[in-house]
Design a protein around this motif. Structure first.
Motif, PDB file in Angstrom:
ATOM      1  N   LEU A   1      62.130 -30.867 -22.737  1.00  0.00           N
ATOM      2  CA  LEU A   1      60.806 -30.260 -22.747  1.00  0.00           C
ATOM      3  C   LEU A   1      60.782 -29.226 -21.623  1.00  0.00           C
ATOM      4  CD1 LEU A   1      57.907 -30.127 -23.805  1.00  0.00           C
ATOM      5  CD2 LEU A   1      57.328 -31.942 -22.168  1.00  0.00           C
TER       6      LEU A   1
ATOM      7  N   GLY B   1      60.536 -27.183 -15.655  1.00  0.00           N
ATOM      8  CA  GLY B   1      59.757 -25.947 -15.599  1.00  0.00           C
ATOM      9  C   GLY B   1      60.489 -24.803 -16.277  1.00  0.00           C
TER      10      GLY B   1
ATOM     11  N   PRO C   1      61.394 -33.556 -18.336  1.00  0.00           N
ATOM     12  CA  PRO C   1      60.690 -32.277 -18.449  1.00  0.00           C
ATOM     13  C   PRO C   1      61.165 -31.309 -17.365  1.00  0.00           C
ATOM     14  CG  PRO C   1      59.155 -34.086 -17.960  1.00  0.00           C
ATOM     15  CD  PRO C   1      60.518 -34.660 -18.030  1.00  0.00           C
TER      16      PRO C   1
ATOM     17  N   GLY D   1      58.789 -26.158 -19.666  1.00  0.00           N
ATOM     18  CA  GLY D   1      57.524 -25.488 -19.400  1.00  0.00           C
ATOM     19  C   GLY D   1      56.344 -26.065 -20.160  1.00  0.00           C
ATOM     20  N   ARG D   2      56.429 -27.305 -20.554  1.00  0.00           N
ATOM     21  CA  ARG D   2      55.391 -28.019 -21.301  1.00  0.00           C
ATOM     22  C   ARG D   2      55.036 -27.380 -22.644  1.00  0.00           C
ATOM     23  NH1 ARG D   2      50.496 -29.648 -17.632  1.00  0.00           N
ATOM     24  NH2 ARG D   2      51.319 -28.892 -15.719  1.00  0.00           N
ATOM     25  N   CYS D   3      55.789 -26.365 -23.066  1.00  0.00           N
ATOM     26  CA  CYS D   3      55.449 -25.715 -24.330  1.00  0.00           C
ATOM     27  C   CYS D   3      56.639 -25.503 -25.261  1.00  0.00           C
ATOM     28  CB  CYS D   3      54.738 -24.391 -24.064  1.00  0.00           C
ATOM     29  SG  CYS D   3      55.623 -23.270 -22.994  1.00  0.00           S
ATOM     30  N   TYR D   4      57.851 -25.740 -24.780  1.00  0.00           N
ATOM     31  CA  TYR D   4      59.035 -25.552 -25.614  1.00  0.00           C
ATOM     32  C   TYR D   4      59.861 -26.828 -25.634  1.00  0.00           C
ATOM     33  CZ  TYR D   4      58.103 -20.550 -24.977  1.00  0.00           C
ATOM     34  OH  TYR D   4      57.523 -19.314 -24.953  1.00  0.00           O
ATOM     35  N   ARG D   5      60.409 -27.122 -26.795  1.00  0.00           N
ATOM     36  CA  ARG D   5      61.385 -28.212 -26.921  1.00  0.00           C
ATOM     37  C   ARG D   5      62.720 -27.562 -27.251  1.00  0.00           C
ATOM     38  NH1 ARG D   5      59.344 -33.022 -26.478  1.00  0.00           N
ATOM     39  NH2 ARG D   5      57.175 -33.439 -26.955  1.00  0.00           N
TER      40      ARG D   5
END
Length: 137
Positions: free
Chosen positions: A8, A45, A43, A10-14
């Motif tokens: 994970l 960044g 996770p 930047g909390r927006c891409y997997r």
């Protein structure tokens, strides 16, 4: 051998580790290592990826192509260049990461061994403690 399969970012891409390893690294570099928080499978960044030093044009091409390949914004990719004058703590951390691609293990071992020898000498000579003492005044 890594046990995680997805990161994970930047909390927006997997990002799939398999997809990252499948990138055509050989078109650009002789090695690539995933390191930092992303290398633990947790996770992150951004994705910290160690590569050999490149000229600006080749670096930009690699960064852009990798972002498209992974379908992530370039801001979430941190390509860290390893070369003879790179700080040894960074070299050691990076090359202890997850190998994504290695064409030239001799080159990797050369960087790693020089920096590992430096780290041993620095510990013996207490260089870190001396520098901290001078910095603190």
């Amino acid at each position: 051998m890594s046990v995680f399969v997805e990161i994970l970012v930047g909390r927006c891409y997997r990002v799939s580790l398999d997809r990252l390893k499948a990138f055509p690294w050989g078109r650009y570099v002789k090695f690539a290592f995933l390191f930092g928080s992303a290398a633990s499978g947790g996770p992150a960044g951004d994705l910290d990826i160690a590569i050999p030093r490149l000229d600006l044009e080749r670096y930009s091409e690699l960064l852009g192509d990798l972002a498209v390949w992974l379908d992530v914004n370039e801001d979430f990719l941190d390509l860290v260049e390893i070369w003879e004058e790179a700080p040894c703590p960074i070299v050691l951390e990076a090359l202890r990461g997850v190998p994504l691609y290695v064409e030239d293990w001799d080159l990797v071992f050369r960087f790693f061994n020089v920096c590992q020898d430096w780290e041993i000498d620095a510990r013996k000579l207490q260089i870190h403690e001396i520098l901290l003492g001078r910095w603190r005044g």
